[in-house]
Design an enzyme around this catalytic site. Structure first.
Site, short mmCIF file in Angstrom:
data_model
loop_
_atom_site.label_atom_id
_atom_site.label_comp_id
_atom_site.label_asym_id
_atom_site.label_seq_id
_atom_site.Cartn_x
_atom_site.Cartn_y
_atom_site.Cartn_z
CG PHE A 138 -1.86 1.23 1.17
CD1 PHE A 138 -2.95 1.25 0.29
CD2 PHE A 138 -1.63 2.34 1.96
CE1 PHE A 138 -3.79 2.36 0.23
CE2 PHE A 138 -2.47 3.46 1.90
CZ PHE A 138 -3.55 3.46 1.03
CG ASP A 223 5.49 3.46 1.92
OD1 ASP A 223 5.49 4.05 3.02
OD2 ASP A 223 4.48 3.36 1.19
CE LYS A 252 -1.04 5.25 7.93
NZ LYS A 252 -0.74 4.70 6.60
C1 LIG Z 1 -0.92 5.04 5.20
C2 LIG Z 1 0.12 4.66 4.24
C3 LIG Z 1 0.34 5.41 3.06
C4 LIG Z 1 -0.55 6.56 2.64
O1 LIG Z 1 -0.49 7.63 3.51
P1 LIG Z 1 -1.56 8.83 3.37
O2 LIG Z 1 -1.08 9.83 4.37
O3 LIG Z 1 -2.91 8.26 3.68
O4 LIG Z 1 -1.47 9.32 1.97
C5 LIG Z 1 1.39 5.05 2.25
N1 LIG Z 1 2.18 4.01 2.56
C6 LIG Z 1 2.01 3.27 3.66
C7 LIG Z 1 2.94 2.15 3.96
C8 LIG Z 1 0.95 3.56 4.54
O5 LIG Z 1 0.76 2.80 5.62
#
Ligand SMILES: *Cc1c(COP(=O)(O)O)cnc(C)c1O
Length: 404
Positions: A138, A223, A252
């Site tokens: 994600f 990420d 986050k």
């Molecule tokens: C939550 C998340 C995102 C997206 O972050 P947003 O602030 O909602 O755009 C991207 N990568 C990972 C691994 C995440 O957990």
């Protein structure tokens, strides 16, 4: 206003993109949330790994209030002290040399993808633009980060998505090797998959990817939007392994709930971001940077990482003892306070039962209970949750139906 009234009004006026639980929160403190009827809940969601220092943190509240009176925003055409101090803190405590600030995880990943392409463009290899990403990953909901994301269900209806991503199974180094072509510029992944159901890398996988990237001249992008800022017991999850990525994204928990994202890179790569190459109006604005400075200092100086490691281990052990007693628990996995309990049955009834008993927990992929509490949570809170889970599981195993 009662919860029912708020919910009715919200459901009329707000885009229906979320299926929400019927609860309205009005206040938080530490690991506790209070709803509009005065009921309290212990929060094992923390805004989905956002409020790592808990709700209404005194130091952050004070610093933000002071900064709000001093200076909330100026354009990135000018310098500010909070953004400078935050960048130094992140650089000093990571592999990276430079930081680009933005406002969310998706934006941080957009920046990483743009930087990877620009790096190869500037190196005289503009034909190298494709990025290998993982199934069940994600990376966000913008068009490009959605294209990078390895989950079919959230892409449906938005095609055609931007080209440039080759998606391979997670934890399969051979699949990555086979996907590398003359057009590949990078490999991007979460060191532990969060939304994918707390999937951990197998022994040697990330190290193998690092070797492969070095051999093929590819950038390795982590990420760490979910795993960063202490979530796994280290400031960044990559520190758990004997390697560093070339680019890392954060968001986050970066400002404990104020919106902030960041993309970090080594100098050699970061130099492709020249004046005018990328920008963000709000990125690194003084108010939010002030919160993030407090977060970084608390994580580094107030024993929060140590607490995360200790309580995380305790939590995992308690969950493993539940696993020994309930056949529908397939696996307990995760690091620090990013823990998943993989069930052979639907997890949503468990989430709802826990909520009725005053505990907020999350469920990923429909069958993985995900626990991502504030990193300041204590053993006594774990004991209370485990007792709750035990009684919920007991009722579940008494039911004759539904064990696939
Ligand atoms: C939550 C998340 C995102 C997206 O972050 P947003 O602030 O909602 O755009 C991207 N990568 C990972 C691994 C995440 O957990």
């Amino acid at each position: 206003m009662t919860s029912d009234q708020t919910i009715k009004r919200a459901d009329r006026a707000i885009a229906a993109t979320y299926s929400r639980f019927p609860v309205v929160f009005i206040q938080g403190k530490g690991c506790t949330l209070t709803d509009a009827e005065g009921r309290t809940y212990t929060d094992f969601v923390a805004g989905i790994a956002v409020c790592n220092l808990g709700h209404a943190h005194e130091g952050i509240a004070k610093a933000v209030a002071e900064q709000a009176r001093r200076l909330v925003h100026v354009s990135n055409l000018y310098y500010t002290e909070p953004q400078t101090e935050l960048a130094e803190l992140l650089v000093e405590h990571s592999f990276a040399d430079r930081v680009f600030f933005c406002n969310s995880g998706a934006e941080a990943n957009e920046a990483a993808i743009k930087l990877a392409r620009k790096y190869f463009h500037d190196s005289g290899a503009p034909h190298r633009f494709r990025i290998i990403t993982m199934e069940d990953s994600f990376h966000g909901r913008t068009m490009v980060t959605l294209a990078a994301t390895g989950q079919v269900k959230i892409k449906k209806g938005f095609e055609p998505l931007p080209d440039g991503f080759d998606i391979v199974p997670f934890n399969d180094i051979e699949a990555v090797r086979n996907a590398v072509s003359g057009e590949t510029c990078a490999v991007m992944l979460e060191p532990i998959q969060g939304e994918g159901g707390v999937k951990c890398p197998v022994q040697g996988y990330l190290e193998g990817l690092r070797e492969l990237c070095d051999r093929e001249g590819l950038l390795l992008i982590f990420d760490e939007v979910q795993t960063g800022m202490g979530r796994t017991g280290k400031l960044f999850a990559y520190e758990r392994f004997a390697l560093t990525p070339d680019i890392m994204t954060l968001a986050k928990a970066l400002a404990n709930g104020l919106p902030m994202g960041a993309m970090l890179a080594k100098e050699d790569v970061a130099k492709a971001f020249t004046p005018g190459a990328h920008a963000s109006t709000f990125g690194g604005t003084p108010l939010v940077a002030t919160a993030a400075i407090e977060v970084a200092k608390a994580l580094l100086n107030e024993g929060v990482l140590e607490n995360c490691q200790r309580v995380g281990q305790y939590f995992k052990n308690q969950l493993l003892s539940l696993k020994a007693r309930y056949a529908f628990i397939r696996e307990v996995r995760g690091e620090g306070l990013l823990i998943g309990v993989d069930l052979t049955c639907d997890g949503m009834p468990v989430v709802k039962s826990c909520m009725e008993r005053g505990f907020l927990i999350n469920c990923a992929q429909g069958h993985v209970l995900r626990f991502i509490p504030p990193l300041i949570i204590q053993e006594k809170d774990i004991d209370a949750l485990i007792a709750c889970l035990d009684s919920v599981f007991q009722r579940l195993s008494d039911q004759p139906k539904e064990q696939e």
